[in-house]
Design an enzyme around this catalytic site. Structure first.
Site, PDB file in Angstrom:
ATOM      1  N   SER A 188       0.811  -1.219   0.000  1.00 45.73           N
ATOM      2  CA  SER A 188       0.000   0.000   0.000  1.00 45.73           C
ATOM      3  C   SER A 188       0.843   1.266   0.000  1.00 45.73           C
ATOM      4  CB  SER A 188      -0.966   0.001   1.201  1.00 45.73           C
ATOM      5  OG  SER A 188      -1.790  -1.143   1.186  1.00 45.73           O
ATOM      6  N   ARG A 189       2.059   1.170  -0.483  1.00 49.09           N
ATOM      7  CA  ARG A 189       2.984   2.307  -0.554  1.00 49.09           C
ATOM      8  C   ARG A 189       3.344   2.866   0.836  1.00 49.09           C
ATOM      9  NH1 ARG A 189       3.286   0.174  -4.761  1.00 49.09           N
ATOM     10  NH2 ARG A 189       3.252   1.121  -6.823  1.00 49.09           N
ATOM     11  N   LEU A 190       3.159   2.057   1.880  1.00 57.92           N
ATOM     12  CA  LEU A 190       3.548   2.474   3.231  1.00 57.92           C
ATOM     13  C   LEU A 190       4.959   1.952   3.500  1.00 57.92           C
ATOM     14  CD1 LEU A 190       0.177   1.807   5.099  1.00 57.92           C
ATOM     15  CD2 LEU A 190       1.046   3.957   4.140  1.00 57.92           C
TER      16      LEU A 190
END
Length: 215
Positions: A190-192
């Site tokens: 999630s692009r975290l």
């Protein structure tokens, strides 16, 4: 354009990175990651993007190969009269980026640049293949030429001049990038992403502070 670039995406989920598991020194952490990249048979694990800025404030970047590293910095070799060499002479700072997509990792390094000792450059130059040493003489890097044949002719002439031992040109040698900041980036879902930044301690140059950055 007919290409739908917005639909190209990949979620990263192979590994994690925390401050606790990072080494005290960014050099030790980098050595660990580089070894893992080599063991994983990453394509060109020592390839790095070198970004410089010229006297007019214009940035430029290119890919070169890391050839040595120590607890002081990261070393690469090039023509001092090349575009990158002239930029470094005018503004002795650079940014390096390593990207290992197979491991979903990148490393960003920023710092000052200086030439390595001539003896260091001599030793490395002597270790290069014979044809590569001739090529360093034949190529006036970044200057315009008429065609590839010009280089071949020059190498042939140099082979006659230097049939065995090829001396290092004065305009060719090594640079060491002495970092102030080193960031380790690990892709996450999630692009975290995990981002751990090392910054040099101004009061104690051999000490580094570590912080986590928002992705």
């Amino acid at each position: 354009m007919s290409l739908n670039l917005q639909s190209i995406r990949q979620d990263y989920a192979k590994q994690t990175l925390s401050i606790k598991e990072c080494a005290i020194s960014p050099f030790n952490q980098f050595e660990l990651w580089l070894k893992q990249a080599i063991d994983a048979k990453v394509n060109e694990p020592t390839a790095m993007n070198v970004a410089t800025v010229d006297q007019n404030g214009m940035p430029t970047a290119r890919i070169v190969l890391l050839k040595e590293m120590s607890q002081e910095g990261f070393i690469f070799y090039t023509n001092y009269e090349s575009r990158k060499g002239l930029a470094i002479a005018q503004n002795p700072h650079a940014a390096l980026t390593f990207f290992w997509p197979e491991l979903e990792r990148q490393v960003r390094i920023e710092g000052s640049v200086q030439k390595v000792d001539t003896q260091v450059s001599d030793v490395y130059f002597a270790s290069r293949p014979y044809t590569s040493r001739l090529g360093a003489w034949a190529s006036h890097q970044s200057q315009e030429i008429t065609g590839h044949a010009q280089l071949i002719k020059e190498v042939a002439k140099l082979g006659i001049k230097y049939p065995l031992k090829v001396p290092r040109p004065d305009y060719w040698g090594g640079y060491i990038v002495i970092p102030d900041r080193v960031e380790f980036w690990q892709g996450r879902p999630s692009r975290l992403h995990d981002r751990i930044l090392y910054e040099k301690n101004n009061d104690s140059p051999n000490l580094w502070t570590k912080v986590r950055l928002s992705p």
